[in-house]
Write a protein that holds these residues in place. Sequence first.
Motif, PDB file in Angstrom:
ATOM      1  N   PHE A  62       0.813  -1.216   0.000  1.00  0.00           N
ATOM      2  CA  PHE A  62       0.000   0.000   0.000  1.00  0.00           C
ATOM      3  C   PHE A  62       0.848   1.269   0.000  1.00  0.00           C
ATOM      4  O   PHE A  62       0.343   2.364   0.268  1.00  0.00           O
ATOM      5  N   SER A  63       2.115   1.128  -0.333  1.00  0.00           N
ATOM      6  CA  SER A  63       3.005   2.284  -0.409  1.00  0.00           C
ATOM      7  C   SER A  63       2.456   3.299  -1.406  1.00  0.00           C
ATOM      8  O   SER A  63       2.005   2.952  -2.497  1.00  0.00           O
ATOM      9  N   GLY A  64       2.470   4.577  -1.013  1.00  0.00           N
ATOM     10  CA  GLY A  64       1.980   5.640  -1.873  1.00  0.00           C
ATOM     11  C   GLY A  64       0.507   5.956  -1.689  1.00  0.00           C
ATOM     12  O   GLY A  64       0.010   6.942  -2.234  1.00  0.00           O
ATOM     13  N   ARG A  83       1.597  -0.876   8.514  1.00  0.00           N
ATOM     14  CA  ARG A  83       2.546  -1.973   8.266  1.00  0.00           C
ATOM     15  C   ARG A  83       2.560  -2.377   6.799  1.00  0.00           C
ATOM     16  O   ARG A  83       3.570  -2.854   6.291  1.00  0.00           O
ATOM     17  N   LEU A  84       1.442  -2.174   6.105  1.00  0.00           N
ATOM     18  CA  LEU A  84       1.363  -2.504   4.684  1.00  0.00           C
ATOM     19  C   LEU A  84       1.899  -1.375   3.797  1.00  0.00           C
ATOM     20  O   LEU A  84       1.838  -1.465   2.577  1.00  0.00           O
ATOM     21  N   GLY A  85       2.419  -0.323   4.437  1.00  0.00           N
ATOM     22  CA  GLY A  85       3.117   0.723   3.692  1.00  0.00           C
ATOM     23  C   GLY A  85       2.343   1.994   3.457  1.00  0.00           C
ATOM     24  O   GLY A  85       2.879   2.946   2.872  1.00  0.00           O
ATOM     25  N   ALA A  86       1.079   2.046   3.879  1.00  0.00           N
ATOM     26  CA  ALA A  86       0.273   3.241   3.643  1.00  0.00           C
ATOM     27  C   ALA A  86       0.674   4.383   4.571  1.00  0.00           C
ATOM     28  O   ALA A  86       1.230   4.156   5.654  1.00  0.00           O
ATOM     29  N   THR A  87       0.399   5.606   4.142  1.00  0.00           N
ATOM     30  CA  THR A  87       0.491   6.780   5.011  1.00  0.00           C
ATOM     31  C   THR A  87      -0.869   6.912   5.682  1.00  0.00           C
ATOM     32  O   THR A  87      -1.885   7.065   5.007  1.00  0.00           O
TER      33      THR A  87
END
Length: 248
Positions: A62-64, A83-87
Amino acid sequence: MQAAQTTIDPAEVAKFEAMAAEWWDPNGKFKPLHMLNPCRLDYITSQIAAEFDRDLNAGAPFSGLRILDIGCGGGLLSEPMARLGATVVGADAAKRNIPVAQVHAEQSGLTIDYRNTTAEAIAAAGEQFDIVLNMEVVEHVADPLAYLTACQTLLKPSGLHICSTINRNAKSFAMAIVGAEYVMRWLPKGTHEWNKFITPDELFDLLEKAGLSPVDRKGFVFNPVSWQWSLSPKDLSVNYVTASVKPK
């Protein structure tokens, strides 16, 4: 500048203020949410992955993506999203929930922007998100349509809104109120008000009136034998979840 309108019900906020310190106790007052959480996360992550074409097996899938978790409580959903990369921004109207969430995130090595605020206030500030998580909140607000309209405003075009709540019928009264509050004593008496529950058709209608396009709904079904929750495409009789998107 005109102050943002609010749909917050002070009596509802007070209920959760009183339970704030117990958020991360799996056997405490929020035991039902801890039990439900894996099922909720399964639905949320699969919907996000499908909508934004993400591979859940990749690192930080989920980055970005910028996610708003409204009614974040102690962070039971905010932390997995981070933890999945999200903000992640976690918002809650109950002031005492925020330091609980902040301390736990720090202990977990996670950076999450927790705020004691409302959906309406964030929308009035002009912020927008790729995803809005709105889980078990809509049945506690004073004006569901105004609240969902604020959620729609908070989404970027093509953004994803995930909303869960409780159906309104005899079975939900028996299970969500009599069972959970009086028999099992999982929740303090008075946590839920049956007349504030919303049927799936009513919620779809509210979502459409708020400017969102519903795309999916499923039930969260509790098995009293295995003591586990599962997703059901047909059984929306008590707990259920919806996904909707904001038109481009």
